[in-house]
Design a protein around this motif. Structure first.
Motif, short mmCIF file in Angstrom:
data_model
loop_
_atom_site.label_atom_id
_atom_site.label_comp_id
_atom_site.label_asym_id
_atom_site.label_seq_id
_atom_site.Cartn_x
_atom_site.Cartn_y
_atom_site.Cartn_z
N UNK A 1 -4.80 -100.91 -17.16
CA UNK A 1 -5.56 -99.99 -17.47
C UNK A 1 -6.99 -99.54 -16.85
N UNK A 2 -7.72 -100.59 -16.37
CA UNK A 2 -8.93 -100.77 -15.70
C UNK A 2 -8.41 -100.04 -14.45
N UNK A 3 -7.45 -100.40 -13.76
CA UNK A 3 -7.16 -99.74 -12.52
C UNK A 3 -6.67 -98.35 -12.56
N UNK A 4 -6.24 -97.79 -13.55
CA UNK A 4 -5.81 -96.30 -13.89
C UNK A 4 -7.07 -95.68 -13.98
N UNK A 5 -7.78 -96.17 -14.78
CA UNK A 5 -9.37 -95.70 -15.13
C UNK A 5 -10.09 -95.28 -13.73
N UNK A 6 -10.09 -96.43 -12.76
CA UNK A 6 -10.96 -96.22 -11.79
C UNK A 6 -10.27 -95.15 -10.85
N UNK A 7 -8.91 -95.11 -10.76
CA UNK A 7 -8.33 -94.10 -9.78
C UNK A 7 -7.33 -93.03 -10.28
N UNK A 8 -8.05 -92.39 -11.25
CA UNK A 8 -7.39 -91.36 -11.94
C UNK A 8 -7.50 -90.00 -11.25
N UNK A 9 -8.48 -89.92 -10.18
CA UNK A 9 -8.60 -88.64 -9.45
C UNK A 9 -7.38 -88.46 -8.56
N UNK A 10 -7.27 -87.39 -7.96
CA UNK A 10 -6.27 -87.12 -6.86
C UNK A 10 -6.86 -87.71 -5.46
N UNK A 11 -5.86 -87.98 -4.80
CA UNK A 11 -6.15 -88.31 -3.44
C UNK A 11 -6.74 -87.10 -2.64
N UNK A 12 -7.85 -87.38 -1.60
CA UNK A 12 -8.15 -86.38 -0.80
C UNK A 12 -8.56 -87.28 0.41
N UNK A 13 -9.41 -86.48 1.27
CA UNK A 13 -9.71 -87.05 2.59
C UNK A 13 -10.82 -88.09 2.76
N UNK A 14 -11.47 -88.02 1.42
CA UNK A 14 -12.57 -89.18 1.27
C UNK A 14 -12.02 -90.30 0.67
N UNK A 15 -10.92 -90.21 0.23
CA UNK A 15 -10.19 -91.46 -0.91
C UNK A 15 -10.00 -92.74 0.03
N UNK A 16 -10.21 -93.82 -0.31
CA UNK A 16 -9.68 -95.14 0.43
C UNK A 16 -8.48 -95.43 0.24
N UNK A 17 -7.81 -95.34 1.28
CA UNK A 17 -6.31 -95.55 1.56
C UNK A 17 -6.06 -96.85 1.76
#
Length: 327
Positions: free
Chosen positions: A309-325
């Motif tokens: 649940x915490x992982x989903x909360x922390x990464x709920x936004x779409x991926x973009x060029x600034x996202x950590x891959x």
């Protein structure tokens, strides 16, 4: 107590398919969703934060199976050992390829991309064949021993499930990418999503109708699971314009096959075409061992759910060029 442990096993397996299904769907479609290297990295980055956590649900489920239902584990793995080997090969190939693909920045990654897609495909087909055989009845003799005919595991009904799982996981992966994938692939994701809706619907209808005529002594709980599966499919079908509504529905839909296997003939948990049956009480371990397992399983399950649940909360936004891959 035995029924509670059976419910825990169903919860873990259902959670695994609900979460890891989109991993395999994204993996199978990776070459089709994006053809350039930066785009493929962002697609993998969409599942990256959840990738290993999703697999932990399977590890936990296997631990409960071995500990709480050792007699079932022996019969199932012996009767479907070929499918278990194929499943492990697919899982290892897929998991290793995802993590090794980006290790060398200057290297050629097309081979790893192929390994990701192939490993995910083998995993999806193997799971479908495996669960389809559990619904249809494992090829065991009257004493519960595996028969010599390996091809019996690839019967037409199980093959239908193998193909259906490919379509189901692809649909789940596409709906997931509609929520968290990079913006530049949104149009392609919508087109591919519409193309997989019909195959999944056909799989549900044919598998249900075929199973209704070939499976006897179906429980009322199984009928409820089938109804939930169709309701989830209709939610996805009419809710694609709201991906955040469609995603939980398709995750529930992916969990339904595992739940169906668990309650199909309950309290019978394993059956074969020769008349062999194993009940949940016969499959279970001793009460003392179940109590010992409970001291470890309950806290571990709480930690697993909380971390997910915490992982989903922390990464709920779409991926973009600034996202950590991650991969």
């Amino acid at each position: 107590m035995v029924t509670i442990w059976w419910g825990v096993l169903g919860l873990l397996l259902g959670g695994y398919f609900a979460l890891a299904g989109y991993d395999y769907g994204v993996g199978m479609l990776l070459p089709a969703i994006s053809r350039d290297e930066p785009g493929q990295r962002r697609v993998l980055g969409a599942v990256g934060p959840f990738f290993l956590a999703n697999e932990v649900w399977l590890v936990a489920a296997v631990g409960v199976l071995f500990g709480a239902f050792p007699h079932l584990e022996g019969r199932v793995f012996a009767g479907a050992y070929v499918l278990v080997v194929l499943l492990l090969l697919g899982l290892v190939t897929f998991t290793a390829a995802v993590q090794l693909r980006s290790r060398h920045p200057e290297g050629n990654r097309r081979g790893w991309t192929f390994a990701i897609a192939a490993g995910a495909l083998v995993t999806a087909v193997s799971w479908g064949l495996f669960l389809g055989n559990l619904v249809h009845g494992l090829p065991l003799d009257a004493q519960g021993r595996p028969v010599d005919d390996v091809l019996a595991l690839f019967n037409p009904y199980a093959a239908l499930w193998g193909l259906g799982f490919v379509a189901l996981f692809c649909l789940q992966g596409l709906v997931f990418l509609a929520v968290r994938g990079p913006v530049e692939i949104a149009g392609r994701v919508r087109r591919l999503t519409r193309s997989f809706l019909a195959p999944v619907g056909v799989f549900l209808v044919i598998a249900t109708a075929w199973g209704a005529f070939s499976v006897s002594h179906v429980s009322w709980a199984a009928l409820a699971v089938v109804a939930i599966a169709f309701a989830a499919y209709l939610t996805v079908l009419f809710g694609l314009r709201r991906p955040r509504l469609a995603l939980p529905a398709v995750m529930l839909l992916s969990a339904c096959p595992a739940l169906l296997v668990g309650v199909l003939r309950f309290p019978v948990v394993l059956a074969s075409g020769t008349g062999y049956q194993l009940t949940v009480d016969q499959a279970a371990t001793t009460p003392d061992m179940a109590a010992v397992i409970g001291w470890f399983a309950a806290p571990a399950l709480l930690v697993l759910v909380a971390v997910q649940w915490l992982t989903w909360r922390a990464h709920r936004r779409p991926v973009d060029e600034k996202s950590l891959l991650h991969f």
